[in-house]
Design an enzyme around this catalytic site. Structure first.
Site, PDB file in Angstrom:
ATOM      1  N   CYS A  71       3.159   0.617   3.865  1.00 48.04           N
ATOM      2  CA  CYS A  71       4.375   1.677   3.670  1.00 48.04           C
ATOM      3  C   CYS A  71       3.971   2.486   2.267  1.00 48.04           C
ATOM      4  O   CYS A  71       3.160   3.458   2.281  1.00 48.04           O
ATOM      5  CB  CYS A  71       5.596   0.889   3.535  1.00 48.04           C
ATOM      6  SG  CYS A  71       7.053   1.955   3.497  1.00 48.04           S
ATOM      7  N   GLU A  97       6.530  -2.651   9.195  1.00 44.84           N
ATOM      8  CA  GLU A  97       6.721  -3.675   8.173  1.00 44.84           C
ATOM      9  C   GLU A  97       7.957  -4.539   8.120  1.00 44.84           C
ATOM     10  O   GLU A  97       9.034  -3.970   8.735  1.00 44.84           O
ATOM     11  CB  GLU A  97       6.842  -2.667   7.115  1.00 44.84           C
ATOM     12  CG  GLU A  97       6.888  -3.540   5.673  1.00 44.84           C
ATOM     13  CD  GLU A  97       7.084  -2.508   4.311  1.00 44.84           C
ATOM     14  OE1 GLU A  97       6.822  -3.037   3.266  1.00 44.84           O
ATOM     15  OE2 GLU A  97       7.436  -1.494   4.562  1.00 44.84           O
ATOM     16  N   LYS A  99       0.233  -5.939   0.682  1.00 48.00           N
ATOM     17  CA  LYS A  99       0.832  -4.526  -0.018  1.00 48.00           C
ATOM     18  C   LYS A  99       0.279  -4.405  -1.437  1.00 48.00           C
ATOM     19  O   LYS A  99       0.825  -5.660  -2.448  1.00 48.00           O
ATOM     20  CB  LYS A  99       2.196  -4.708   0.215  1.00 48.00           C
ATOM     21  CG  LYS A  99       2.778  -3.306  -0.258  1.00 48.00           C
ATOM     22  CD  LYS A  99       4.307  -3.349   0.449  1.00 48.00           C
ATOM     23  CE  LYS A  99       4.926  -1.903  -0.034  1.00 48.00           C
ATOM     24  NZ  LYS A  99       6.114  -1.585   0.600  1.00 48.00           N
TER      25      LYS A  99
END
Length: 515
Positions: free
Chosen positions: A373, A264, A339
């Site tokens: 993440c 990321e 995300k």
């Protein structure tokens, strides 16, 4: 029924759906709601158009045969309809498989008796021969069994139908078309009250089948994954950054890897030139590089013959800032992932917004998922992807402290167990002193596995040295996943109580949502 002027056998197309739906509703009048949705239809036409056949009478669809190709040894004879169709997603379709699997055949009641079903089966047999597939297999309903269930067992019913002492509209037809009974399946298609949820596994053997030898480029059951544990350092420009990127792609590719995963915000060093701006303005300047980065990654994927998961980077869409990445396939195509959950700091300092797209990506090594993440800490997202057939979950991450890293690590490890898939996580290490809000990084990249006898006892396939720039290469055996789904010591996917609860997306078309 109107007088018949024309009868045509052809492949289905997108414009056929409304007529197709009417045919299904009429054909399954005793089984309300038992018809395929338009999204299912579109998926079948996308992945295997030649396997979707229709008979038109006077230009109206009155009969249909739907099918996929499967690697049959991954399923064996003990399977359910839900399993063979990948929970109705058809992600089990494998162009390199060896069996044509029949998903559905139906004829409008008014047109039965015209041998339309025979036309469809003859066309299926011809397709099986042309594709050099070993056999046609499917689970056939026995809709007349409920009339005799109090008198005979399913086995006795089948035998009496074979001897023509009893009649079943489906089984009698299949037997007359050279299909042979392999076994009885219980619970094959829940909700089929007429068949008492029994089915007969039927097979037609292609006598012209020629077993082919393995060739270069054939579908592999063992997929090689390369992870980049990226060292944060300053670069003078994007060209210098991609000199380092290409070095890693080259290194991982030299080990014949199928995938490479970057972390990321691996491109955060480019924000150093904008450190005089506020954090929110600096990251929007970084977003100006995203289109070029995507283009560069796409070229590298083709040049090094490897599928690249690009980690993540900021992107502006409709004036909003998102955290996105790309699956750059080695055939030159690419798709974006987003995300979904942004952390409080990402929202506070950078003004990031969460995305809205959760989907599985088809690759030449099977279906994969990507979550960035923080997203892996929400178990609903990986479960939704697993329900869509995901085999490998890639998680690019960025954590500054060991506490943050531990959250990502242990959640990713749990996702591998509960979703019976491989989970690969890759992060950045080192420090970046001239970029605000990106001072320090902590990472230890890992490939996690389910926890069962065929896998490492601790569920860790391979892991990098903590806080050291390096690559990690590991093999993921996809056949072991299929065995686990059916024969594992525990079966976290198969044993879900979907009668009691469901996990789904709040949007139209998700078959896992309950109305």
């Amino acid at each position: 029924m109107e007088p018949i002027d024309t009868v045509e056998l052809r492949q289905l197309n997108l414009g056929d759906y409304e007529e197709l739906k009417k045919s299904m509703i009429e054909a399954y009048s005793n089984w309300p709601g038992a018809y395929w949705g338009e999204l299912h239809f579109q998926k079948l036409l996308k992945i295997f158009p030649e396997g979707q056949l229709a008979v038109l009478v006077n230009d109206v669809v009155v009969g249909c045969a739907l099918s996929i190709i499967v690697k049959y040894e991954l399923f064996g004879d003990d399977h359910t309809y839900q399993e063979i169709t990948g929970n109705y997603t058809f992600n089990t379709h494998n162009p390199k498989g060896n069996v044509l699997y029949g998903i559905d055949v139906f004829i409008r009641p008014d047109y039965r008796g015209l041998r339309i079903g025979r036309r469809l089966y003859d066309a299926r047999k011809e397709l099986c021969e042309n594709l050099n597939l070993k056999a046609i297999v499917f689970g056939g309903r026995i809709p007349n069994y409920h009339l005799h269930a109090s008198e005979v067992t399913p086995k006795e019913f089948i035998q009496k139908v074979k001897l023509r002492e009893l009649y079943d509209p489906t089984l009698t037809f299949q037997l007359s078309n050279d299909f042979h009974v392999k076994k009885i399946l219980k619970g094959y298609m829940p909700g089929d009250k007429e068949s008492k949820e029994y089915a007969v596994l039927l097979q037609w053997d292609n006598i012209y089948y020629q077993k082919t030898s393995d060739k270069a480029g054939a579908h592999k059951s063992v997929v090689r994954i390369g992870l980049i544990q990226w060292q944060m350092r300053l670069y003078k420009d994007i060209g210098e950054l991609f000199t380092q990127v290409e070095y890693f792609v080259d290194a991982v590719s030299s080990y014949k890897s199928d995938f490479v995963l970057f972390p990321e915000f691996f491109n955060a060093p480019l924000m150093a030139d904008y450190n005089h701006l506020s954090e929110a303005k600096a990251i929007r300047k970084l977003a100006e590089y995203t289109d070029e980065i995507k283009e560069r990654f796409t070229k590298l994927a083709i040049s090094y013959n490897i599928n690249i998961i690009t980690g993540s980077m900021p992107a502006v869409k409709d004036e909003k800032l998102y955290n996105v990445g790309f699956v750059c396939r080695r055939n030159g195509t690419s798709e974006m992932y987003e995300k979904i959950h942004v952390t409080p700091d990402e929202a506070k300092w950078w003004g990031l917004s969460g995305g809205n797209t959760v989907e599985v990506f088809e690759t030449d090594c099977g279906p994969i998922g990507v979550l960035i993440c923080y997203d892996v800490e929400f178990p609903e997202l990986p479960r939704i992807l697993a329900q869509q057939g995901m085999n490998i979950l890639f998680v690019p991450f960025l954590t500054d402290t060991q506490n943050g890293y531990s959250r990502v690590r242990y959640c990713a490890r749990a996702r591998a167990i509960e979703n019976e898939c491989y989970v690969a996580i890759a992060g950045s290490v080192g420090n970046l002193p001239k970029v605000e809000n990106m001072d320090i990084q902590f990472a230890q990249s890992v490939v996690f596995t389910p926890s069962d006898f065929s896998f490492p006892a601790n569920g860790i396939k391979a892991e990098a040295t903590a806080n050291t720039e390096m690559i990690l290469v590991a093999d993921a055996d996809l056949d072991l996943l299929k065995e686990l789904h059916s024969f594992g010591a525990v079966r976290n996917l198969k044993d879900r109580r979907t009668d009691l609860y469901s996990v789904c997306l709040n949007k139209q078309g998700d078959e896992n949502c309950k109305e």
